[in-house]
Scaffold this active site. Sequence first.
Site, PDB file in Angstrom:
ATOM      1  N   ARG A 264      -6.317  -2.585  10.135  1.00 18.22           N
ATOM      2  CA  ARG A 264      -6.864  -3.949  10.054  1.00 18.22           C
ATOM      3  C   ARG A 264      -6.440  -4.779  11.265  1.00 18.22           C
ATOM      4  O   ARG A 264      -7.226  -5.546  11.814  1.00 18.22           O
ATOM      5  CB  ARG A 264      -6.401  -4.623   8.762  1.00 18.22           C
ATOM      6  CG  ARG A 264      -7.013  -6.006   8.527  1.00 18.22           C
ATOM      7  CD  ARG A 264      -6.551  -6.606   7.216  1.00 18.22           C
ATOM      8  NE  ARG A 264      -5.131  -6.884   7.217  1.00 18.22           N
ATOM      9  CZ  ARG A 264      -4.241  -6.288   6.415  1.00 18.22           C
ATOM     10  NH1 ARG A 264      -4.654  -5.379   5.551  1.00 18.22           N
ATOM     11  NH2 ARG A 264      -2.955  -6.590   6.465  1.00 18.22           N
TER      12      ARG A 264
ATOM     13  N   GLY B  86       0.814  -1.204   0.000  1.00 19.74           N
ATOM     14  CA  GLY B  86       0.000   0.000   0.000  1.00 19.74           C
ATOM     15  C   GLY B  86       0.851   1.258   0.000  1.00 19.74           C
ATOM     16  O   GLY B  86       1.889   1.308   0.654  1.00 19.74           O
TER      17      GLY B  86
ATOM     18  N   ASP C   6       2.768  -0.116  12.262  1.00 19.01           N
ATOM     19  CA  ASP C   6       2.716  -1.410  12.936  1.00 19.01           C
ATOM     20  C   ASP C   6       4.012  -2.215  12.873  1.00 19.01           C
ATOM     21  O   ASP C   6       4.006  -3.411  13.210  1.00 19.01           O
ATOM     22  CB  ASP C   6       1.571  -2.250  12.358  1.00 19.01           C
ATOM     23  CG  ASP C   6       1.719  -2.488  10.860  1.00 19.01           C
ATOM     24  OD1 ASP C   6       2.553  -1.829  10.212  1.00 19.01           O
ATOM     25  OD2 ASP C   6       0.980  -3.337  10.322  1.00 19.01           O
TER      26      ASP C   6
ATOM     27  N   ASP D 185       0.031   2.445   8.882  1.00 18.90           N
ATOM     28  CA  ASP D 185      -0.469   1.725  10.059  1.00 18.90           C
ATOM     29  C   ASP D 185       0.444   1.826  11.276  1.00 18.90           C
ATOM     30  O   ASP D 185       0.014   1.527  12.392  1.00 18.90           O
ATOM     31  CB  ASP D 185      -0.684   0.242   9.729  1.00 18.90           C
ATOM     32  CG  ASP D 185      -1.845   0.026   8.777  1.00 18.90           C
ATOM     33  OD1 ASP D 185      -2.746   0.891   8.735  1.00 18.90           O
ATOM     34  OD2 ASP D 185      -1.849  -0.989   8.062  1.00 18.90           O
TER      35      ASP D 185
ATOM     36  N   ASP E 218       5.268  -4.879   6.277  1.00 13.59           N
ATOM     37  CA  ASP E 218       5.744  -6.192   6.695  1.00 13.59           C
ATOM     38  C   ASP E 218       5.739  -7.216   5.567  1.00 13.59           C
ATOM     39  O   ASP E 218       6.663  -8.022   5.444  1.00 13.59           O
ATOM     40  CB  ASP E 218       4.943  -6.709   7.895  1.00 13.59           C
ATOM     41  CG  ASP E 218       3.442  -6.737   7.650  1.00 13.59           C
ATOM     42  OD1 ASP E 218       3.001  -6.275   6.573  1.00 13.59           O
ATOM     43  OD2 ASP E 218       2.717  -7.228   8.523  1.00 13.59           O
TER      44      ASP E 218
ATOM     45  N   THR F  11       4.330   2.688   5.621  1.00 13.38           N
ATOM     46  CA  THR F  11       2.961   2.225   5.865  1.00 13.38           C
ATOM     47  C   THR F  11       2.305   3.170   6.851  1.00 13.38           C
ATOM     48  O   THR F  11       2.921   3.563   7.848  1.00 13.38           O
ATOM     49  CB  THR F  11       2.931   0.793   6.434  1.00 13.38           C
ATOM     50  OG1 THR F  11       1.608   0.503   6.913  1.00 13.38           O
ATOM     51  CG2 THR F  11       3.912   0.601   7.569  1.00 13.38           C
TER      52      THR F  11
ATOM     53  N   GLN G 273      -7.124   8.368   3.775  1.00 13.50           N
ATOM     54  CA  GLN G 273      -6.029   8.479   4.743  1.00 13.50           C
ATOM     55  C   GLN G 273      -4.650   8.276   4.113  1.00 13.50           C
ATOM     56  O   GLN G 273      -3.643   8.681   4.683  1.00 13.50           O
ATOM     57  CB  GLN G 273      -6.228   7.447   5.861  1.00 13.50           C
ATOM     58  CG  GLN G 273      -7.481   7.681   6.666  1.00 13.50           C
ATOM     59  CD  GLN G 273      -7.959   6.405   7.352  1.00 13.50           C
ATOM     60  OE1 GLN G 273      -7.524   6.084   8.448  1.00 13.50           O
ATOM     61  NE2 GLN G 273      -8.864   5.679   6.708  1.00 13.50           N
TER      62      GLN G 273
ATOM     63  N   ARG H  76       0.661  -5.313  -5.915  1.00 16.75           N
ATOM     64  CA  ARG H  76       0.764  -6.622  -5.273  1.00 16.75           C
ATOM     65  C   ARG H  76       1.311  -7.594  -6.312  1.00 16.75           C
ATOM     66  O   ARG H  76       1.013  -7.480  -7.495  1.00 16.75           O
ATOM     67  CB  ARG H  76      -0.608  -7.103  -4.802  1.00 16.75           C
ATOM     68  CG  ARG H  76      -1.379  -6.074  -3.975  1.00 16.75           C
ATOM     69  CD  ARG H  76      -0.813  -5.872  -2.596  1.00 16.75           C
ATOM     70  NE  ARG H  76      -1.583  -4.891  -1.827  1.00 16.75           N
ATOM     71  CZ  ARG H  76      -1.273  -4.500  -0.606  1.00 16.75           C
ATOM     72  NH1 ARG H  76      -0.208  -4.997  -0.010  1.00 16.75           N
ATOM     73  NH2 ARG H  76      -2.027  -3.608   0.023  1.00 16.75           N
TER      74      ARG H  76
ATOM     75  N   MET I 279      -8.493   3.358   9.117  1.00 17.81           N
ATOM     76  CA  MET I 279      -7.714   2.174   8.764  1.00 17.81           C
ATOM     77  C   MET I 279      -7.007   1.613  10.002  1.00 17.81           C
ATOM     78  O   MET I 279      -6.689   2.329  10.929  1.00 17.81           O
ATOM     79  CB  MET I 279      -6.718   2.497   7.659  1.00 17.81           C
ATOM     80  CG  MET I 279      -7.368   2.601   6.288  1.00 17.81           C
ATOM     81  SD  MET I 279      -6.163   2.801   4.963  1.00 17.81           S
ATOM     82  CE  MET I 279      -7.203   2.461   3.544  1.00 17.81           C
TER      83      MET I 279
END
Length: 325
Positions: A174, A13, A132, A130, A105, A128, A257, A74, A172
Amino acid sequence: MKPQNIGVLTSGGDSPGMNAAIRSVVRSCAYHDVRCTGIYEGFQGMIDGNMKEFTARDVKNILGRGGTILRSARCEAFRTKEGRDLAFQNLQNNHVDGLVVIGGDGSFTGADIFSHEFNIPVTGIPGTIDNDLWGTEYTLGYDTATNTVVDCVDKLRDTATSHNRLFFVEVMGRDTGFIALRTGVATGALDVVLPEEDASFEDLVDALQRGASHKKTSNIVIIAEGNGIGSAHEIADKVKKIFPEIETRVTVLGHLQRGGAPSCRDRILAAELGVAAVEALLEGKTRVMAGSMGNRPNLVPFSEAIGKQKHLDPNLLRVSRILSI
């Protein structure tokens, strides 16, 4: 032997600041008198041979642009040994002997496997929204994404106050609630629903009742998309059955976002991590992510960045609960 031609790609992403990171990698290579090759559409571009040499001038005027000029995709073929064999052959054909992968990741997992299989040095930049990845306080794009959410929620609160409405805002996240928690505190949300917490629908109902007892005139609930209760629409429908007198609205911010010009913080982070990723390769390091801890670049093995779980700030969780009264 240090790489003589470093390839750079963006994978997974997109996130604000990827272009700034590409610029940093290309110009760091130029500074150190090393060639740089831009690889289009992530790992798919390696398989297709879609790449070209970049100079310092090729990355002018991209610092403040959102998205990625190298595009992203992807790539199921890269999951196969045949696909990776073809990717390596194309790198050799283009004399690329080192890689900087900008992504999350999944991208680092693929890069780690590829590096082990073909003994090609690879470093990563955490791109990213996120936030994370373990081993870095901030990932590229997280600050911009949270600022975007805050701006949107501030606008929604104007309407919520004018009409005494309850807004459920889905953001966002997940698997992680970093965006939801941070923006919940920043916007004064009544409640934040997170994937990491074992919260129930009854807990949310308690929060709504508490808000009503304190005569709140506008209520915002921030919902991370990966929470265990349900989507924003599902939660809103359940709430409406219990509180039919409350006028509810749902806003799903979605890919909004990911867009927009990167914040100052993300531009600086991209600049620092791009330099760190290139210099790590030139120093003989491989299979490491260039992260940032204490506002200083640091290198983290891929195995740790993607293998360890990053936890929400417990103090920010506590602050969120206290201030939602």
